[in-house]
Write an enzyme that holds these catalytic residues in place. Structure first.
Site, short mmCIF file in Angstrom:
data_model
loop_
_atom_site.label_atom_id
_atom_site.label_comp_id
_atom_site.label_asym_id
_atom_site.label_seq_id
_atom_site.Cartn_x
_atom_site.Cartn_y
_atom_site.Cartn_z
N ASP A 313 0.78 -1.17 0.28
CA ASP A 313 -0.19 0.08 0.00
C ASP A 313 0.62 1.08 0.04
OD1 ASP A 313 -2.63 -1.75 -0.39
OD2 ASP A 313 -2.39 -1.30 1.58
N TYR A 397 -9.91 -0.60 2.19
CA TYR A 397 -9.17 -0.91 3.55
C TYR A 397 -8.88 0.37 3.85
CZ TYR A 397 -8.11 -5.28 5.50
OH TYR A 397 -8.53 -6.51 6.58
#
Lengths: 689, 689
Positions: A313, A397
Site C-alpha cells: 500500500d 480498507y
C-alpha cells in the site's frame, strides 16, 4: 515562518520548481504523468551535523535541497527517476528506469481506469449477460495488478466489479462489497486500453462458468441510516481544562513536537505518510528516523487472477497520498492539534493535504502503583500518552497508524486495521479453505497483513549501534542448580546484516544497544528493546513472486548498514523502503533481503532496523460489512538506558486533578435504574445522540 | 435487598454461621485459624437451572447454600477441609487433610511472622554482625516457603530482611527493597518458632560469606515527596455529562452489570477476587463462569533458599484477600461505580472489603472506520469499553486485573504487572545471568509471571462445547496453486483433555465452538476465538518441584471436562484452581495437568478451558524502584457467532457528542508557546498539580 529545515518535507513552491525543472529537460509539447516529487533527504552524516548545530543553537550548515522525482512521459511506458538539486537549480540525475520497473498508482489514474473499465463496450457486453435489474449501478475497484511473470511486462490494473444494492441504486454509499460480480477487466496504463476481461471462478475449483443471470443478494450497509442505532450509549468527553501538555512548533512542512521530555520533528511525505526525525527523550537522542517502510497484503486464493492480489500500500500508491482529512470530534477525542501537508498531483503541481496528522494526549490507565501494606499508603500515577495519528484509506480498507509515546521513555507504533474486506463472488453452498463467506454469495479471502517499520537508531547520540537478542534458557542441573529451577538469559550479538525470526519459546527479545554508553549503575550498554507481537511470516512459497517481491515479509527483524554511511554516492531513498523503491509489478530482488546480502558487519556500525509484524486475517462474518479494528502494536522500551523508572517524577494520581465522579452512595439506586448520574461534578447535559 | 442469588458470594451472616457450625464440632476450648470460609458453588447443572428460571422471570429453584471452610486447629498442623450446608444447618464434610497439604497465608499470620522474625534474639544477633548505623530499621518480608522436598513437611515462611534508608529511618514508606540484607530467618507456623537462619549468597556462585559490616547504599524512593515532579502535565478529565451507560443492580454479595447488550453477574471471593457468572451478549449466553484461576511466579536464581521462590498468589494467599480499597480519582478515571465485598478473617469472622472492584467506561480509540473515496463520506465510530477492575498487592508486587468488554461482543482479560521487584543483596561488581543489578548492591532476579485464566463456556446456551484450533498453511504447488501463493486454513478438533501450545508460525488460533448452533449465513458453528499473546512456558525442568507444582504453567491452553458434570459427588471447588486447591508448599500432581490425564473426551461436552499467558520478566533498571506497568491481554472474540459486525449499530462519532477541542487556528501560536488552549469549550482552570 521559520526557514525550511533540511529534513522538512518539500514546500509547495519547491514542488513547483522541481517539476518545472524536469519539464525544462523535454520539448515543450511533452506531456507528463508525475508520480513522485518528494524530498530526497540529505545523507545521515550531513543531517546529523544539522541536528547537532540545531540543538547547540548554532546556525544550520548549508545542505543542498534535493528532490526525488518519478515521472512518466504520459501515455508511454517511459518511467524516469530524477534528482533535482533546488539549491543549484540543476537536475543532477534523470534516468529512464529499466524494464519491469513501474511507477505507483495515483488518484487521477485510478479514476480514469474506473471510467474506462465501466464504459468499455466489451465490458458492458459481459455485464449485460448478468441481466442486472433495471437501474443497477456497477462500481469498479481497480487493483494493483501484482506480478506472476506471465505476460505482465506492461503496467496494468486488474479491475474488480460490484454493484450497489440494486434495490437502492441511488444510495451512493451503498456497500458494493456485498455485491461482487464475476467479471474483471484488465487495463494497461501506457495506452489506457482494455487488455482483456477475466471471468472469475466462483466455485471451489478453478473452473470458469459461462456468465448468466446473476442471483440478487440482500444489502449489507455500514452507514448509520441503515442501522437501528443503539440509544443507550452516553457521551464521554475528554476535557483538558488547562490545555494540552504538548507544544507544537509548526515550521510549515515540518513541526517540532515536545511533550513530557520527548522531542521529535514530524514531517509527512507521499509514500510513508508521517515521518519522525530526531526523536529524543530528556534531550538524549534515541532514533534518528522512524517511519512505516511498507506493508504487504498477499491473499490466499491461488486462482487466476486472484493469485496476483498482493498489495504494497505504501509502494504501490502511498500512505501520504491516501491520508484522510481528519475531522475534529470524529477521529480523535480530546484536545487535538492537526498537521497539514503538501503533496504532488500527477501534473507535478502541489496539492494541499489538510489535517493528515492529529496529535493528542490520552489517558492509558494506571502507569504504576504500589501500596505499602504496612502503612497502607498507596502511591499511584496514571499513564498519559501522546498520540500522533494518521488514517489512510486504501480503496476498501483503512489503516489507522500511530506513533504513541509514554512517560517511561517508551515509543509504540500502533496499527488498527479496519475498513471493508475485499470480496469476490462465490456460489451458494460452496465452502473453501482459503476464505470465509461473509454474506450470501460473498467470499472474503484470507490474507496476511505484513507491516514493516523502519527505525534508524541513534542511541545516546551515536550512530554506532548494534542489534542483539537475548534468550532465556533453563540451566542444566548441576551443583549450582541442584533443584532444576534455575534459568539464565544470554545475549547474542547479530554480527552480519540479515533477517531474524521471533522465538517465543526462548523469550527471544531484540535490543538495539550503544555499547559506548554504559549505565552508570549496572554498567550495561544503554539499549532499547523491541517488543514484536508474534506473527506468521509470509506463507507463499519461496519461489513465488509474492515471496520474492515482499523482501521483508519472511523475517520479524532485518538489520542492515545504512547505505548512505557505506556509499557516499547512494541515495537515502534507495534503502528507505524494505520492499524495494518501486513495488508496483516488481519482480523482486530489490528490498531489504537483497541489501542484507551485502554481508555488511552490523556490530557498532550505523545500522538500520526493520521490524515486521502483522496478522493473518482469516475473516469472520463479524468483519463485514465493515471490520472492527484489529489492533497490533510494536513497542520500543528503554533497557538500562535510564538509571531508574523514568516515570517516577509523574505527579500522583489524585482526585483534585482527575475529577472523577463516584456513582455509588446517593446515586446508587439511580445507576441501578437507568445509568444516570447526578453529583456535584455533573455537567449540564449535552445534545442527545 | 434482594434474596441472595445461589451464585453470589457469602453474606457476612453466612460467614458467621458457617464458622460457628465448624466451632460447634470441637470442644469449647479449641482455638481455630480459619483460612477460608467461602461459597461452595452449586454444581453447574443446578446453577444453569437457576439461570434459566432467572431469565424466564420465574422464581428460582431451591439450591442448598453450601460453604467451603478450611481451618487449622491453631498452633497445630491439623489442617481441615469442611463443607457446611447452611440450608440444612449441617456440616456435611469435615476431614483433616493429609500430610503435605497446607493452608494459605493470611494477613494476621504474616504480621505475626514478621514480628517473630524481627524480635528473635538469634536473628538480632545475626543482624548485629552487619553493624547497621544507629537507628536503622529492619523490615521483614515473609515469603511463602515454596517446596523442594528437603525437610519441608512442616508449613514454614522464609523471611527476607531489608532496612529502610538508614539515613532516613523515620520514613515509614522508604523503599526497603533498595536495601536487602543477606539474612533470611525461617519460621514454622504450627508452633510459630524460628527453624533456622539462612545466610544468603551474594556473589556469582553459591558461596556463603561470613557476615560483616554492611555497605550502606543510597536510597531509591518511589513516593512523590522524594521526586522532582514534572510540572508540565496538564489535567485530563473524563466527563460523562449524561451519566454512565452501564447499570449496576447491586444485590449485596453479587451484582448484575448491564452495558451495551452485555449482561453479567459479578461476585468476589477470597481466592479468585472478581468472578463473573452468566456472561451474555444480547441475551445470548457466552460464558457460564470466568475468573483468574491462579498465577505462578517462579524465580531464576537456583541457589538456596532462592530456588524455592515460586509464588502462587491466588492459591498461597488469595486475590480477594489482597485486593486494594480503590480510591475515587486515583485508580480509575471518569464515572466510577465501586463494588464492595465481605471476606473472612482468621477467626472466621466477616471482614468488610470496601471498593474491591471498580466499574467504569473508557474510550479506546476508533472502533471502525471507512471512507468511500468516491463520495468522500467517512463513517466512523469510536470504541467504548467497560472495565471491571481489581488491584491486588502481593507484598512487593501489584497486579491490576481487569475484565474489559467492548461493543463488538469481545471480552478481554487484562493484567498490568506493577509494584516493586523482589530484591536480594549482591556484591559490587558482580554480574549474574539470572538477574539484573537495579541499584548499587541490589539484584532483581529474573522471574516468570504465568497467569491462568479459567473460562467455562456456554456458547449460545449450551454446555456442550468443543475446543478446536485452526492453522494457516501454504498450499502445495499444483494445477490449483500454480504460482505458489495459495494458503489454507484447517481446523483440528481437540478430542481429549490435555494441554496445547501456541504456534505463531502456523498462526494457530484456538476457538471454542458450539456445533449445535450454526451461523445463519455461512453455516459455520458459532465460536469464540481466544487471542493468547506469545508466552514462554515454565523454564524449570520437568523433574523440578516448580514444574510439578504449577500444573498449568507448561501449556498455553488446557481443556478438561467439568468435574461436576462427570462426577455428581465432585465439589466445584476441586477443579477451579489450575495449580491445585492447596498450593502452599504443594508437592504437585493436583492441578489441571493431572485432571486432564483422566483422558476425558472433550468433544461437544461440558468443557472448561484454562488459558495461560504471561511474561518472562528480565528486570530492567527502569523497573526500579517501582515498575512501570507491563500490560498483557487475553482476548475472546466472536467468530461467526453474529451475522455481521455487532458494532454496526454504534452511533457515529460526531463532534456534537464528543466535544473535542481543536488546538489549531486561533490557538496555534499559544500551543506552540506554552501548551495553553483557549476555545469555546475551555473550562475554568482547575487546581494546578
Amino acid at each position: 515562518m521559520a526557514p525550511t529545515h533540511p529534513l522538512a518535507a518539500l514546500r509547495a513552491d519547491e514542488i513547483t520548481a522541481a517539476s518545472k525543472l524536469i519539464r525544462s529537460l523535454w520539448p515543450a509539447e511533452a506531456k507528463f504523468q508525475f508520480k513522485t516529487v518528494t524530498l530526497e533527504e540529505p545523507p545521515k552524516a550531513l543531517a546529523l551535523a544539522v541536528l547537532e548545530a540545531e540543538h547547540a543553537g548554532k546556525s544550520l550548515p548549508n545542505v543542498p535541497r534535493k528532490v526525488l522525482v518519478n515521472y512518466y512521459l504520459r501515455n508511454t511506458n517511459k518511467f524516469h527517476e530524477a534528482i533535482v538539486n533546488l539549491s543549484s537549480g540543476r537536475v543532477e540525475r534523470n534516468v529512464r528506469l529499466g524494464a519491469n520497473v513501474h511507477g505507483a498508482g495515483d488518484g487521477a489514474e485510478i479514476i480514469a481506469v474506473e471510467k474506462l473499465a465501466l464504459e468499455h463496450p466489451d465490458v458492458k457486453a459481459e455485464i449485460a449477460k448478468l441481466q442486472l435489474p433495471e437501474g443497477a449501478v456497477v462500481v469498479c475497484d481497480p487493483w494493483i495488478y501484482g506480478a506472476d511473470g506471465v505476460n505482465d511486462d506492461d503496467r496494468m490494473w486488474q479491475c474488480y466489479l460490484y454493484t450497489r444494492d440494486t434495490a437502492n441504486s441511488s444510495e451512493l454509499d451503498s456497500c458494493h462489497y456485498a455485491h461482487p460480480l464475476p467479471i474483471s477487466p484488465v487495463i494497461s496504463t501506457a495506452d489506457m486500453k482494455l487488455v482483456r476481461i477475466d471471468i472469475l471462478p466462483t466455485g471451489a475449483d478453478n473452473m470458469i462458468k459461462p456468465l448468466g443471470p446473476i442471483h440478487i443478494r440482500p444489502a449489507n450497509e455500514y452507514i448509520p441510516e441503515y442501522q437501528q442505532l443503539r440509544t443507550d450509549l452516553k457521551p464521554l468527553n475528554v476535557v483538558q481544562p488547562e490545555g494540552a501538555s504538548f507544544t507544537v512548533k509548526n515550521e510549515g512542512t515540518s513541526s517540532i513536537v515536545a511533550w513530557q521530555k520527548w522531542h521529535m520533528r514530524v514531517s509527512f511525505n507521499q509514500r510513508e505518510g508521517m515521518v519522525l526525525h530526531d526523536i529524543r527523550y530528556d534531550n538524549r537522542p534515541l532514533f534518528y528516523r522512524a517511519s512505516l517502510s511498507d506493508m504487504n497484503i498477499p491473499y490466499a486464493d491461488p486462482r487466476h487472477p486472484y493469485h496476483k492480489k498482493s498489495a504494497f500500500d505504501l509502494g504501490d500508491v502511498g500512505a501520504g497520498l491516501m491520508a484522510n482529512d481528519l475531522q475534529l470530534g470524529c477521529d480523535c477525542l480530546g484536545s487535538i492539534y492537526y498537521l497539514s501537508s503538501v503533496l504532488t498531483d500527477d501534473e507535478g503541481a502541489p496539492i494541499e493535504m489538510p489535517n493528515v496528522v492529529c496529535i493528542h494526549e490520552q489517558d492509558a490507565g494506571i502507569g504504576w502503583k504500589h501500596t505499602n501494606y504496612r502503612t497502607m499508603r498507596a502511591a499511584v500515577v496514571r499513564r498519559r500518552e501522546l498520540v500522533l495519528q494518521s488514517i489512510i484509506t486504501v480503496a476498501n480498507y483503512e489503516y489507522i497508524l500511530a506513533f504513541i509515546f509514554d512517560q517511561t521513555g517508551a515509543m509504540e507504533y500502533e496499527v488498527r486495521a479496519t475498513g471493508i474486506l475485499s470480496t469476490q463472488p462465490i456460489d451458494d453452498g460452496v465452502d473453501v479453505p482459503f476464505g470465509t463467506r461473509v454474506h450470501p454469495g460473498v467470499l472474503a479471502v484470507h490474507h496476511q497483513h505484513i507491516f514493516s517499520l523502519r527505525v534508524d537508531p541513534h542511541l545516546d547520540g551515536s550512530a554506532k549501534n548494534r542489534l542483539v537478542y537475548e534468550e532465556a534458557h533453563a540451566m542444566p542441573r548441576s551443583d549450582f542448580n541442584p533443584h532444576g529451577t534455575g534459568y539464565e538469559v544470554h545475549e547474542t550479538v547479530v554480527s552480519k546484516a540479515g533477517g531474524l525470526d521471533i522465538d517465543p519459546f526462548a523469550n527471544r527479545t531484540f535490543k538495539i544497544q550503544n555499547v559506548a554508553s554504559r549505565n552508570p549503575i549496572n554498567g550495561k550498554p544503554v539499549a532499547y528493546k523491541i517488543h514484536i507481537p508474534a506473527f506468521q511470516p509470509m506463507l507463499a512459497d519461496k519461489q513465488s513472486f509474492n515471496y520474492r517481491r515482499a523482501e521483508f515479509a519472511d523475517k520479524a527483524v532485518y538489520v542492515v548498514r545504512n547505505n548512505s554511511a557505506t556509499d557516499s554516492r547512494a541515495l537515502v531513498s534507495d534503502e528507505l523502503y524494505s520492499g524495494g523503491k518501486y513495488t508496483n509489478q516488481s519482480r523482486g530482488d530489490a528490498g531489504v533481503r537483497t541489501w542484507s546480502k551485502r554481508g555488511d558487519s552490523v556490530v557498532d556500525e550505523d545500522i538500520v532496523v526493520f521490524v515486521q509484524f502483522g496478522l493473518n486475517h482469516v475473516p469472520r462474518i463479524e468483519d463485514f460489512p465493515v471490520m472492527p479494528v484489529e489492533i497490533i502494536k510494536v513497542g520500543f522500551k528503554p533497557v538500562n538506558f535510564f538509571d531508574r523508572n523514568p516515570a517516577l517524577d509523574v505527579p500522583p494520581s489524585v482526585q483534585a486533578v482527575n475529577k472523577s465522579v463516584g456513582l455509588n452512595g446517593e446515586v446508587e439506586a439511580k445507576v441501578g435504574e437507568d445509568g444516570k448520574v447526578e453529583s456535584c461534578c455533573t455537567k449540564e447535559p449535552t445534545a442527545k445522540l
